[in-house]
Design a protein around this motif. Structure first.
Motif, mmCIF file in Angstrom:
data_model
loop_
_atom_site.group_PDB
_atom_site.id
_atom_site.type_symbol
_atom_site.label_atom_id
_atom_site.label_comp_id
_atom_site.label_asym_id
_atom_site.label_seq_id
_atom_site.Cartn_x
_atom_site.Cartn_y
_atom_site.Cartn_z
ATOM 1 N N ARG A 4 -2.356 -0.098 7.225
ATOM 2 C CA ARG A 4 -1.558 1.119 7.305
ATOM 3 C C ARG A 4 -0.861 1.407 5.971
ATOM 4 N NH1 ARG A 4 1.298 0.329 13.329
ATOM 5 N NH2 ARG A 4 -0.616 -0.393 14.380
ATOM 6 N N ILE A 5 -0.564 2.667 5.760
ATOM 7 C CA ILE A 5 0.184 3.058 4.561
ATOM 8 C C ILE A 5 1.594 2.504 4.681
ATOM 9 C CG2 ILE A 5 1.056 5.008 3.213
ATOM 10 C CD1 ILE A 5 -1.298 6.653 4.417
ATOM 11 N N GLY A 6 2.034 1.775 3.652
ATOM 12 C CA GLY A 6 3.347 1.135 3.669
ATOM 13 C C GLY A 6 3.278 -0.356 3.961
ATOM 14 N N LEU A 14 -2.016 0.862 -4.634
ATOM 15 C CA LEU A 14 -1.102 -0.264 -4.524
ATOM 16 C C LEU A 14 0.067 -0.152 -5.499
ATOM 17 C CD1 LEU A 14 -3.879 -3.007 -4.521
ATOM 18 C CD2 LEU A 14 -2.685 -2.151 -2.501
ATOM 19 N N SER A 15 1.179 -0.775 -5.146
ATOM 20 C CA SER A 15 2.248 -0.935 -6.125
ATOM 21 C C SER A 15 1.687 -1.831 -7.225
ATOM 22 C CB SER A 15 3.474 -1.586 -5.478
ATOM 23 O OG SER A 15 3.130 -2.840 -4.897
ATOM 24 N N PRO A 16 1.912 -1.515 -8.502
ATOM 25 C CA PRO A 16 1.328 -2.306 -9.594
ATOM 26 C C PRO A 16 1.587 -3.803 -9.406
ATOM 27 C CG PRO A 16 2.409 -0.348 -10.444
ATOM 28 C CD PRO A 16 2.768 -0.421 -8.988
ATOM 29 N N THR A 17 0.502 -4.575 -9.355
ATOM 30 C CA THR A 17 0.599 -5.991 -9.022
ATOM 31 C C THR A 17 -0.172 -6.839 -10.025
ATOM 32 O OG1 THR A 17 0.686 -5.381 -6.670
ATOM 33 C CG2 THR A 17 0.242 -7.698 -7.196
ATOM 34 N N PRO A 18 0.502 -7.723 -10.781
ATOM 35 C CA PRO A 18 -0.206 -8.617 -11.707
ATOM 36 C C PRO A 18 -1.080 -9.602 -10.936
ATOM 37 C CG PRO A 18 2.148 -8.515 -12.197
ATOM 38 C CD PRO A 18 1.954 -7.893 -10.847
ATOM 39 N N LEU A 19 -2.328 -9.741 -11.374
ATOM 40 C CA LEU A 19 -3.246 -10.673 -10.713
ATOM 41 C C LEU A 19 -4.361 -11.058 -11.659
ATOM 42 C CD1 LEU A 19 -4.176 -12.134 -8.123
ATOM 43 C CD2 LEU A 19 -5.367 -10.049 -7.467
ATOM 44 N N SER A 20 -4.494 -12.357 -11.876
ATOM 45 C CA SER A 20 -5.574 -12.894 -12.723
ATOM 46 C C SER A 20 -5.620 -12.240 -14.095
ATOM 47 C CB SER A 20 -6.929 -12.742 -12.021
ATOM 48 O OG SER A 20 -6.932 -13.416 -10.784
ATOM 49 N N GLY A 21 -4.449 -11.982 -14.657
ATOM 50 C CA GLY A 21 -4.388 -11.480 -16.026
ATOM 51 C C GLY A 21 -4.441 -9.975 -16.172
ATOM 52 N N ILE A 22 -4.572 -9.239 -15.065
ATOM 53 C CA ILE A 22 -4.561 -7.773 -15.150
ATOM 54 C C ILE A 22 -3.599 -7.224 -14.101
ATOM 55 C CG2 ILE A 22 -6.956 -7.682 -15.953
ATOM 56 C CD1 ILE A 22 -7.706 -6.670 -13.152
ATOM 57 N N THR A 23 -3.298 -5.936 -14.192
ATOM 58 C CA THR A 23 -2.434 -5.297 -13.211
ATOM 59 C C THR A 23 -3.299 -4.481 -12.247
ATOM 60 O OG1 THR A 23 -0.574 -5.165 -14.749
ATOM 61 C CG2 THR A 23 -0.537 -3.686 -12.852
ATOM 62 N N ILE A 24 -3.208 -4.813 -10.961
ATOM 63 C CA ILE A 24 -3.999 -4.143 -9.935
ATOM 64 C C ILE A 24 -3.209 -2.956 -9.378
ATOM 65 C CG2 ILE A 24 -5.211 -4.410 -7.738
ATOM 66 C CD1 ILE A 24 -6.362 -6.137 -9.958
ATOM 67 N N THR A 25 -3.836 -1.790 -9.326
ATOM 68 C CA THR A 25 -3.179 -0.611 -8.768
ATOM 69 C C THR A 25 -3.985 0.016 -7.634
ATOM 70 O OG1 THR A 25 -4.200 0.821 -10.431
ATOM 71 C CG2 THR A 25 -2.004 -0.045 -10.925
ATOM 72 N N ARG A 26 -5.251 -0.399 -7.474
ATOM 73 C CA ARG A 26 -6.088 0.149 -6.413
ATOM 74 C C ARG A 26 -7.020 -0.912 -5.861
ATOM 75 N NH1 ARG A 26 -7.730 6.476 -7.586
ATOM 76 N NH2 ARG A 26 -5.635 7.190 -8.128
ATOM 77 N N ILE A 75 0.851 -1.184 0.000
ATOM 78 C CA ILE A 75 0.000 0.000 0.000
ATOM 79 C C ILE A 75 0.891 1.240 0.000
ATOM 80 C CG2 ILE A 75 -1.702 1.324 1.299
ATOM 81 C CD1 ILE A 75 -2.879 -1.250 2.309
ATOM 82 N N GLU A 76 0.957 1.914 -1.136
ATOM 83 C CA GLU A 76 1.797 3.101 -1.267
ATOM 84 C C GLU A 76 1.130 4.340 -0.668
ATOM 85 O OE1 GLU A 76 2.703 3.313 -5.417
ATOM 86 O OE2 GLU A 76 4.247 1.748 -5.287
ATOM 87 N N ASP A 77 -0.203 4.342 -0.673
ATOM 88 C CA ASP A 77 -0.933 5.479 -0.113
ATOM 89 C C ASP A 77 -2.383 5.050 0.088
ATOM 90 O OD1 ASP A 77 -1.486 7.980 0.836
ATOM 91 O OD2 ASP A 77 -1.247 9.028 -1.068
ATOM 92 N N ILE A 78 -3.130 5.827 0.853
ATOM 93 C CA ILE A 78 -4.572 5.627 0.986
ATOM 94 C C ILE A 78 -5.231 6.963 0.679
ATOM 95 C CG2 ILE A 78 -6.486 5.084 2.533
ATOM 96 C CD1 ILE A 78 -4.673 3.220 4.072
ATOM 97 N N GLU A 102 5.538 2.180 8.732
ATOM 98 C CA GLU A 102 4.155 2.278 8.259
ATOM 99 C C GLU A 102 3.408 3.415 8.968
ATOM 100 O OE1 GLU A 102 5.928 -1.569 7.558
ATOM 101 O OE2 GLU A 102 5.555 -0.498 9.431
ATOM 102 N N ARG A 103 2.456 4.026 8.276
ATOM 103 C CA ARG A 103 1.711 5.156 8.834
ATOM 104 C C ARG A 103 0.225 4.821 8.985
ATOM 105 N NH1 ARG A 103 1.701 9.157 4.957
ATOM 106 N NH2 ARG A 103 2.618 7.780 3.391
ATOM 107 N N ILE A 104 -0.351 5.213 10.118
ATOM 108 C CA ILE A 104 -1.766 4.970 10.383
ATOM 109 C C ILE A 104 -2.620 5.951 9.588
ATOM 110 C CG2 ILE A 104 -3.565 5.027 12.160
ATOM 111 C CD1 ILE A 104 -1.474 4.083 14.159
ATOM 112 N N PHE A 105 -3.674 5.447 8.953
ATOM 113 C CA PHE A 105 -4.588 6.277 8.166
ATOM 114 C C PHE A 105 -5.675 6.864 9.060
ATOM 115 C CE2 PHE A 105 -8.811 6.367 6.171
ATOM 116 C CZ PHE A 105 -8.613 7.344 5.208
#
Length: 250
Positions: A57-59, A30-42, A11-14, A86-89
Motif C-alpha cells: 500500500r501507499i505509505g 520510495l523515500s531515498p534509501t541508501p543501499l549497496s552504495g547507491i540511493t534507491i528511489t524506485r 512507499i511515498e507513491d505508486i 496507508e492507501r490501497i493501490f
C-alpha cells in the motif's frame, strides 16, 4: 538487522509506467534509501497481482533489496508498523499516458494499453529498436527519442530513416555536428543483419536467439511476415505461443 543488500524504505507513491508492448507496470516511488552504495528511489512492483499478493500500500514501510545486486525490489511489507493512513493501490482503467482503454487478457497477470500509437509505447519501442543488440544506433539516447516523438517527428521506428539533418539539429542539446553523427549512425544501421532487425522489431516473445533462428529460415522480413502459424510452429524452438505472436504482430 538486515543483510547489507537489504534496507527499510517508505512507499511515498505508486505510479504506473507503460512499456513497449503496452504493459502497465506499477512502480513504487520510495523515500531515498541508501543501499549497496547507491540511493534507491524506485522499485518495480511487476504487476497488479503481485501488489495484491504482497498487500503493498501507499505509505507502507517496506523491506527492499537489490535483486541480483542490480534491480531494486520490494521484499515484503512491514505490516506491524502500519498507522492506518496507508492507501490501497488500484490499477487505472485508462492508460496514464494516452488515456486509451486498458485490458487484462484472461490468464495473464499484465494489464495492457490497447493503443499501439501510445507515445509511451512508441518511445520504448524505438529505444529497443536502437539498442545495442538490435540496430545499435549510436547517439539515439532517451532524451533525443523523447523529443522526436513529442514533436511528432517520428511515429514509429521506420520514421527514423526519413529524418533530415535540420530536424535533428534543432532539438535541444543538439547541433550540426551531433545531428550529422546521428544521421550517419541511422544510415549505418541499415547494414545490420536480418537477425538483428527481427529482434529490433520488438515482437513479443522474440529474443536474440529466436530472431537468429527465424533469420536462418527466412531471407527477408517480407517472407517472415507472410509465414503461417503452422509453418512457424514446425521450426525447432519456435512453439505455438511464439508462432501466434509473430502472426499477430504482422
Amino acid at each position: 538487522k538486515f543483510p547489507a543488500r537489504q534496507a527499510v524504505s517508505v512507499i511515498e507513491d505508486i505510479i504506473v509506467q507503460v512499456g513497449r508492448t503496452g504493459a502497465l507496470t506499477p512502480v513504487a516511488v520510495l523515500s531515498p534509501t541508501p543501499l549497496s552504495g547507491i540511493t534507491i528511489t524506485r522499485a518495480t512492483l511487476h504487476n497488479e497481482d503481485e501488489v495484491k499478493r504482497k498487500d503493498i500500500r501507499i505509505g507502507d514501510k517496506v523491506l527492499i533489496e537489490r535483486a541480483g545486486d542490480v534491480i531494486p525490489a520490494v521484499v515484503k511489507v512491514i505490516k506491524e508498523q502500519r498507522t492506518g493512513q496507508e492507501r490501497i493501490f488500484t490499477m487505472p482503467t485508462k492508460c496514464p499516458v494516452c488515456n486509451s482503454d486498458v485490458v487484462k487478457p484472461e490468464g495473464e497477470a499484465v494489464t495492457r494499453c490497447i493503443n499501439s500509437a501510445c507515445p509511451a509505447q512508441v518511445k520504448e519501442h524505438i529505444r529497443h529498436f536502437a539498442s545495442r543488440n538490435a540496430m545499435d544506433i549510436d547517439g539515439l539516447g532517451e532524451s533525443i527519442i523523447d523529443q522526436l516523438v513529442d514533436k511528432g517527428l517520428v511515429k514509429n521506428a521506420a520514421d527514423l530513416y526519413f529524418l533530415e539533418h535540420d530536424q535533428i539539429a534543432n532539438l535541444d542539446r543538439m547541433g550540426n555536428k551531433s545531428a550529422q553523427n546521428l544521421i550517419n549512425a541511422i544510415s549505418e544501421s541499415k547494414n545490420r543483419s536480418l537477425a538483428r532487425l527481427i529482434f529490433a522489431l520488438g515482437i513479443r516473445h522474440i529474443g536474440v536467439r529466436a530472431a537468429e533462428i527465424l533469420s536462418e529460415h527466412y531471407n527477408s522480413i517480407s517472407a517472415l511476415a507472410s509465414a503461417k502459424a503452422e509453418e512457424l510452429e514446425n521450426i525447432y524452438e519456435i512453439g505455438p505461443k511464439v508462432a501466434q505472436s509473430i502472426v499477430q504482430f504482422f
